[in-house]
Scaffold this active site. Structure first.
Site, PDB file in Angstrom:
ATOM      1  CB  SER A  14      -0.982  -0.008   1.175  1.00  8.91           C
ATOM      2  OG  SER A  14      -0.321   0.238   2.392  1.00  8.91           O
ATOM      3  NE  ARG A  66      20.405 -12.221   6.489  1.00  8.44           N
ATOM      4  CZ  ARG A  66      19.127 -11.880   6.677  1.00  8.44           C
ATOM      5  NH1 ARG A  66      18.629 -10.819   6.109  1.00  8.44           N
ATOM      6  NH2 ARG A  66      18.354 -12.608   7.446  1.00  8.44           N
ATOM      7  CG  HIS A 110       9.271   1.804  12.418  1.00 11.72           C
ATOM      8  ND1 HIS A 110       9.387   0.428  12.323  1.00 11.72           N
ATOM      9  CD2 HIS A 110       8.977   2.071  13.705  1.00 11.72           C
ATOM     10  CE1 HIS A 110       9.193  -0.098  13.515  1.00 11.72           C
ATOM     11  NE2 HIS A 110       8.936   0.865  14.381  1.00 11.72           N
ATOM     12  CB  VAL A 145      16.627  -3.174  13.967  1.00 12.26           C
ATOM     13  CG1 VAL A 145      15.129  -3.338  13.770  1.00 12.26           C
ATOM     14  CG2 VAL A 145      17.354  -4.458  13.608  1.00 12.26           C
TER      15      VAL A 145
HETATM   16  C1  GRF Z   1       3.723  -0.515   6.904  1.00  8.89           C
HETATM   17  O1  GRF Z   1       3.008  -0.491   8.097  1.00  8.89           O
HETATM   18  C2  GRF Z   1       5.111   0.030   7.123  1.00  8.89           C
HETATM   19  O2  GRF Z   1       5.159   1.027   8.078  1.00  8.89           O
HETATM   20  C3  GRF Z   1       5.863  -1.169   7.607  1.00  8.89           C
HETATM   21  O3  GRF Z   1       5.329  -2.250   6.879  1.00  8.89           O
HETATM   22  C4  GRF Z   1       4.003  -1.940   6.461  1.00  8.89           C
HETATM   23  C5  GRF Z   1       3.957  -2.110   4.982  1.00  8.89           C
HETATM   24  O4  GRF Z   1       2.670  -1.981   4.476  1.00  8.89           O
HETATM   25  N1  GRF Z   1       7.293  -0.974   7.425  1.00  8.89           N
HETATM   26  P1  GRF Z   1       2.436  -1.972   2.894  1.00  8.89           P
HETATM   27  O5  GRF Z   1       2.978  -3.269   2.346  1.00  8.89           O
HETATM   28  O6  GRF Z   1       3.123  -0.772   2.331  1.00  8.89           O
HETATM   29  O7  GRF Z   1       0.944  -1.895   2.736  1.00  8.89           O
END
Ligand code: GRF
Length: 200
Positions: A14, A66, A110, A145
């Protein structure tokens, strides 16, 4: 000149869709040059394909380590020379050598006011801690992180009957707008990083 953005995602995408829509509306002086997912069948990648964008699946489970997976991601990025690499729900920790290859060019969103509640399940961490205000943070990525220099933050009130789910749902549109606002600035106005401080 338009800035070249790469987007890395792992899920519904999203944030990616909201950034792509803002670019289409002319709100961000940028173009998305590639979308890369470590999950092959993710809705975010489908959405990128539907928009005709260069959409690449690099399934980490099919790589021997990785480091080898990251090398493939770096190859895919370096083919399109992005100015900024936007993490949008990318659920892979990046190694220090990956981060060092793109200093102050990798951005993350975040769902908490960092440095509070880094890592996974930030809305649940906020509920469990009992904070009255939380929010979201757009920041540069360093080797830690969710520890890199903060670009932009917006606050959201925690309501008395909030659950982790209701809080996350109310945070999401604020995240979308904050990511757009941060990218709009980074792509068209001056900025610099002085130690931990991002000066906009
Ligand atoms: C969001 O809540 C973002 O803050 C976190 O992961 C989620 C990703 O959502 N890092 P989307 O895939 O962009 O809908």
């Amino acid at each position: 000149m338009k800035r070249k953005l790469a987007v890395l995602l792992s899920g519904r995408g999203s944030n990616f869709i909201s950034i792509a829509d803002a670019i289409e509306r002319g709100e961000i002086n940028a173009e998305i040059v590639t979308v890369i997912s470590n999950k092959p069948e993710t809705p975010g990648l489908e959405a990128a394909r539907a928009r005709g964008l260069r959409a690449i699946a690099l399934d980490h489970a099919t790589f021997e380590s990785r480091e080898v997976h990251e090398a493939a991601v770096r190859d895919a990025l370096d083919q399109v020379s992005p100015d900024l690499i936007c993490l949008a729900g990318y659920m892979r920790r990046l190694t220090p050598s990956f981060v060092d290859a793109y200093p102050n060019r990798i951005i993350n969103i975040h769902p908490a006011l960092l440095p509070s509640f880094p890592g996974v399940d930030a809305p649940k961490q906020a509920i469990d801690h009992g904070v009255k205000v939380t929010g979201c943070t757009v920041h540069f990525v360093d080797a830690g992180v969710d520890t890199g220099p903060i670009i932009m933050q917006k606050a959201v009130e925690v309501l008395p009957d909030d659950t982790a789910e209701s809080l996350a749902a109310r945070l999401l549109p604020i995240e979308h707008q904050t990511y757009i606002d941060a990218l709009r600035h980074l792509c068209s106005k001056p900025w610099r990083v002085e130690g931990r401080r991002v000066v906009l």
